[in-house]
Design a protein around this motif. Structure first.
Motif, PDB file in Angstrom:
ATOM      1  N   GLU A  72      42.378 -27.765 -46.831  1.00  0.00           N
ATOM      2  CA  GLU A  72      42.208 -29.246 -46.423  1.00  0.00           C
ATOM      3  C   GLU A  72      42.375 -29.346 -44.778  1.00  0.00           C
ATOM      4  O   GLU A  72      41.476 -29.995 -43.958  1.00  0.00           O
ATOM      5  CB  GLU A  72      42.847 -30.202 -47.140  1.00  0.00           C
ATOM      6  CG  GLU A  72      42.393 -31.643 -47.039  1.00  0.00           C
ATOM      7  CD  GLU A  72      42.932 -32.520 -48.015  1.00  0.00           C
ATOM      8  OE1 GLU A  72      42.731 -33.831 -48.045  1.00  0.00           O
ATOM      9  OE2 GLU A  72      44.113 -32.247 -48.718  1.00  0.00           O
ATOM     10  N   LEU A  73      43.464 -28.643 -44.325  1.00  0.00           N
ATOM     11  CA  LEU A  73      43.922 -29.019 -43.047  1.00  0.00           C
ATOM     12  C   LEU A  73      42.805 -28.127 -42.169  1.00  0.00           C
ATOM     13  O   LEU A  73      42.524 -28.461 -40.965  1.00  0.00           O
ATOM     14  CB  LEU A  73      45.202 -28.334 -42.642  1.00  0.00           C
ATOM     15  CG  LEU A  73      45.847 -28.469 -41.276  1.00  0.00           C
ATOM     16  CD1 LEU A  73      45.667 -29.859 -40.761  1.00  0.00           C
ATOM     17  CD2 LEU A  73      47.171 -27.964 -41.157  1.00  0.00           C
ATOM     18  N   LYS A  74      42.486 -26.807 -42.432  1.00  0.00           N
ATOM     19  CA  LYS A  74      41.415 -25.924 -41.928  1.00  0.00           C
ATOM     20  C   LYS A  74      40.146 -26.726 -41.583  1.00  0.00           C
ATOM     21  O   LYS A  74      39.529 -26.767 -40.563  1.00  0.00           O
ATOM     22  CB  LYS A  74      41.319 -24.523 -42.405  1.00  0.00           C
ATOM     23  CG  LYS A  74      41.982 -23.785 -41.967  1.00  0.00           C
ATOM     24  CD  LYS A  74      41.572 -22.173 -42.587  1.00  0.00           C
ATOM     25  CE  LYS A  74      41.128 -22.221 -43.996  1.00  0.00           C
ATOM     26  NZ  LYS A  74      40.606 -20.854 -44.056  1.00  0.00           N
ATOM     27  N   ASP A  75      39.621 -27.292 -42.801  1.00  0.00           N
ATOM     28  CA  ASP A  75      38.488 -28.034 -42.685  1.00  0.00           C
ATOM     29  C   ASP A  75      38.521 -29.317 -41.642  1.00  0.00           C
ATOM     30  O   ASP A  75      37.685 -29.787 -40.759  1.00  0.00           O
ATOM     31  CB  ASP A  75      37.963 -28.460 -43.958  1.00  0.00           C
ATOM     32  CG  ASP A  75      36.786 -29.512 -44.058  1.00  0.00           C
ATOM     33  OD1 ASP A  75      35.632 -28.968 -43.729  1.00  0.00           O
ATOM     34  OD2 ASP A  75      36.794 -30.660 -44.090  1.00  0.00           O
ATOM     35  N   PHE A  76      39.677 -29.907 -41.827  1.00  0.00           N
ATOM     36  CA  PHE A  76      39.852 -31.158 -40.762  1.00  0.00           C
ATOM     37  C   PHE A  76      39.960 -30.605 -39.526  1.00  0.00           C
ATOM     38  O   PHE A  76      39.334 -31.290 -38.408  1.00  0.00           O
ATOM     39  CB  PHE A  76      41.312 -31.888 -41.341  1.00  0.00           C
ATOM     40  CG  PHE A  76      41.743 -32.858 -39.984  1.00  0.00           C
ATOM     41  CD1 PHE A  76      41.426 -34.144 -40.243  1.00  0.00           C
ATOM     42  CD2 PHE A  76      42.485 -32.449 -39.104  1.00  0.00           C
ATOM     43  CE1 PHE A  76      41.971 -35.368 -39.625  1.00  0.00           C
ATOM     44  CE2 PHE A  76      43.230 -33.505 -38.338  1.00  0.00           C
ATOM     45  CZ  PHE A  76      42.679 -34.899 -38.509  1.00  0.00           C
ATOM     46  N   THR A  77      40.548 -29.607 -39.270  1.00  0.00           N
ATOM     47  CA  THR A  77      41.046 -29.202 -37.936  1.00  0.00           C
ATOM     48  C   THR A  77      39.589 -28.680 -37.300  1.00  0.00           C
ATOM     49  O   THR A  77      39.152 -29.101 -35.838  1.00  0.00           O
ATOM     50  CB  THR A  77      41.742 -27.940 -37.817  1.00  0.00           C
ATOM     51  OG1 THR A  77      43.118 -28.230 -38.207  1.00  0.00           O
ATOM     52  CG2 THR A  77      41.870 -27.351 -36.472  1.00  0.00           C
ATOM     53  N   VAL A  78      38.528 -28.034 -37.905  1.00  0.00           N
ATOM     54  CA  VAL A  78      37.436 -27.665 -37.346  1.00  0.00           C
ATOM     55  C   VAL A  78      36.543 -28.877 -36.903  1.00  0.00           C
ATOM     56  O   VAL A  78      35.871 -28.809 -35.777  1.00  0.00           O
ATOM     57  CB  VAL A  78      36.461 -26.728 -38.315  1.00  0.00           C
ATOM     58  CG1 VAL A  78      35.346 -26.642 -37.813  1.00  0.00           C
ATOM     59  CG2 VAL A  78      37.272 -25.484 -38.656  1.00  0.00           C
ATOM     60  N   ARG A  79      36.656 -29.881 -37.859  1.00  0.00           N
ATOM     61  CA  ARG A  79      35.863 -31.104 -37.417  1.00  0.00           C
ATOM     62  C   ARG A  79      36.356 -31.990 -36.216  1.00  0.00           C
ATOM     63  O   ARG A  79      35.942 -32.313 -35.291  1.00  0.00           O
ATOM     64  CB  ARG A  79      35.786 -31.852 -38.523  1.00  0.00           C
ATOM     65  CG  ARG A  79      34.985 -31.358 -39.969  1.00  0.00           C
ATOM     66  CD  ARG A  79      35.062 -32.467 -41.024  1.00  0.00           C
ATOM     67  NE  ARG A  79      34.214 -33.662 -40.467  1.00  0.00           N
ATOM     68  CZ  ARG A  79      34.033 -34.861 -41.420  1.00  0.00           C
ATOM     69  NH1 ARG A  79      34.399 -34.707 -42.522  1.00  0.00           N
ATOM     70  NH2 ARG A  79      33.364 -35.831 -40.971  1.00  0.00           N
ATOM     71  N   LEU A  80      37.717 -32.004 -36.239  1.00  0.00           N
ATOM     72  CA  LEU A  80      38.614 -32.623 -34.914  1.00  0.00           C
ATOM     73  C   LEU A  80      38.043 -31.826 -33.909  1.00  0.00           C
ATOM     74  O   LEU A  80      37.837 -32.469 -32.655  1.00  0.00           O
ATOM     75  CB  LEU A  80      39.989 -32.488 -35.104  1.00  0.00           C
ATOM     76  CG  LEU A  80      40.797 -32.749 -34.126  1.00  0.00           C
ATOM     77  CD1 LEU A  80      40.674 -34.309 -33.770  1.00  0.00           C
ATOM     78  CD2 LEU A  80      42.278 -32.500 -34.197  1.00  0.00           C
ATOM     79  N   VAL A  81      38.167 -30.364 -33.833  1.00  0.00           N
ATOM     80  CA  VAL A  81      37.880 -29.819 -32.375  1.00  0.00           C
ATOM     81  C   VAL A  81      36.616 -30.006 -32.178  1.00  0.00           C
ATOM     82  O   VAL A  81      36.384 -30.117 -30.858  1.00  0.00           O
ATOM     83  CB  VAL A  81      38.176 -28.163 -32.879  1.00  0.00           C
ATOM     84  CG1 VAL A  81      37.992 -27.411 -31.633  1.00  0.00           C
ATOM     85  CG2 VAL A  81      39.572 -27.979 -32.867  1.00  0.00           C
ATOM     86  N   ARG A  82      35.674 -30.098 -32.923  1.00  0.00           N
ATOM     87  CA  ARG A  82      34.265 -30.174 -32.496  1.00  0.00           C
ATOM     88  C   ARG A  82      33.744 -31.467 -32.009  1.00  0.00           C
ATOM     89  O   ARG A  82      32.905 -31.630 -31.344  1.00  0.00           O
ATOM     90  CB  ARG A  82      33.298 -29.528 -33.663  1.00  0.00           C
ATOM     91  CG  ARG A  82      33.205 -28.097 -33.824  1.00  0.00           C
ATOM     92  CD  ARG A  82      32.464 -27.775 -35.114  1.00  0.00           C
ATOM     93  NE  ARG A  82      32.271 -26.550 -35.231  1.00  0.00           N
ATOM     94  CZ  ARG A  82      31.589 -25.764 -36.420  1.00  0.00           C
ATOM     95  NH1 ARG A  82      31.532 -26.223 -37.527  1.00  0.00           N
ATOM     96  NH2 ARG A  82      31.696 -24.512 -36.522  1.00  0.00           N
ATOM     97  N   GLU A  83      34.517 -32.386 -32.588  1.00  0.00           N
ATOM     98  CA  GLU A  83      34.163 -33.706 -32.014  1.00  0.00           C
ATOM     99  C   GLU A  83      35.045 -34.330 -30.844  1.00  0.00           C
ATOM    100  O   GLU A  83      34.700 -35.289 -30.377  1.00  0.00           O
ATOM    101  CB  GLU A  83      34.465 -34.766 -33.395  1.00  0.00           C
ATOM    102  CG  GLU A  83      33.812 -34.709 -34.416  1.00  0.00           C
ATOM    103  CD  GLU A  83      33.828 -35.419 -35.738  1.00  0.00           C
ATOM    104  OE1 GLU A  83      34.246 -36.810 -35.426  1.00  0.00           O
ATOM    105  OE2 GLU A  83      33.590 -35.076 -36.994  1.00  0.00           O
TER     106      GLU A  83
END
Length: 322
Positions: A193-204
């Motif tokens: 869950e954290l990996k998915d969240f981090t990828v979205r955060l970084v891209r946004e």
């Protein structure tokens, strides 16, 4: 909740030790025998603007904290809907120019530090995982690596499932921490869950910095710029005549204040390989903040004389939960 925030300074210490831009004096030479180079904070980096999303899926930013120590940056806490026991802490702090191997070392140091903490002996600790992702705008995509791990923690007589992520982007480290009680969470579940969240955060997220990292070539006014001169990288002309010619170390232009000269300066800066991702001219330090985003502002001051920009207690690298 202190479980995820108490160890932040430990990770900062390792970040400072690993940053290529931070040291003023090499480890092989006494400070007294070398002239002072520019400091990292207050020199190389003087201002930063970070735009981060207020929502990522069902996660909502509920709290923001700027640390008193400049090198510690800031943290943002995201809460999952109305569930008060589910939140992710995100940390933004200055890194400088760091190769991927240094980011990996820092992430590994965090995991090794967790294994070594009292009470954690024998608890499951996942291996460090590297995930390649693409970041940047559609026209300027570039690869990056997210380092992550899931593990169990013991704290105050309780066991927790936990996960961490770490990557470097645009002169900053972005770190995520997510923990929950063992009864309702698993390390594997939080890790995914954290990996998915981090990828979205970084891209946004958007990160802008300025300082001495911004060093475009100077513009020199000349009567007739020569696009065929040795070392010429590009030129901009008008009616078949070059108005500005870009080199790695300078721009020659008919009018040094013209739009052609400034455009050539920018293009030559990138073409010469001197461009640093995340570093921008001072005029870019007032970005528009779109709806649904929030801005963090950092202004770094030159440290006292003979200081390297860090505080004494952070000079010795340490690792731990953070």
């Amino acid at each position: 909740m202190s479980l995820r925030r108490n160890g932040h300074a430990c990770a900062i210490a390792l970040a400072i030790a690993c940053s290529l831009a931070t040291p003023l004096v090499s480890a092989q030479s006494p400070a007294a025998n070398r002239p002072a180079e520019r400091p990292f904070l207050g020199g190389f980096l003087q201002e930063s603007r970070i735009l981060y999303p207020l929502t990522i899926g069902k996660w909502v930013a509920r709290d923001e904290h700027l640390y008193e120590q400049a090198e510690a940056g800031a943290s943002v806490r995201y809460q999952h809907g109305d569930l008060r026991d589910r939140w992710i802490d995100v940390y933004f702090y200055p890194a400088g120019i760091v190769p991927d191997e240094r980011v990996r070392e820092m992430a590994k140091g965090t995991v090794d530090g967790i294994r070594a903490l009292p009470g954690n002996a024998g608890l499951p600790t996942g291996e460090l995982e590297a995930s390649r992702i693409e970041i940047g705008s559609d026209k300027d995509r570039r690869p990056s690596t997210v380092y992550s791990a899931g593990f169990m923690l013991a704290r105050d007589g309780k066991r927790y499932a936990s996960a961490m992520t770490l990557l470097a982007k645009d002169l900053y480290y972005l770190k995520g921490r997510y923990s929950g009680e063992e009864a309702t969470h698993t390390p594997e579940g939080l890790h995914a869950e954290l990996k998915d969240f981090t990828v979205r955060l970084v891209r946004e997220s958007r990160l802008y910095s300025t300082g001495e990292c911004w060093m475009p070539p100077p513009i020199v006014q000349v009567a007739v710029p020569d696009p065929k001169a040795p070392g010429a990288l590009l030129d901009i002309g008008k009616e078949g005549t070059a108005q500005a010619v870009g080199f790695a170390d300078r721009v020659e232009a008919v009018d040094a204040a013209s739009t052609q000269a400034k455009l050539t300066q920018f293009m030559a800066y990138r073409a010469s390989g001197r461009w640093i991702d995340g570093c921008h001219p001072p005029e870019d330090m007032t970005p528009d903040v779109p709806e649904g985003m929030r801005e963090l502002r950092f202004e770094y001051r030159v440290p006292p004389e003979r200081s390297d920009g860090t505080t004494p207690r952070l000079r010795s690298p340490r690792s731990g939960v953070g």
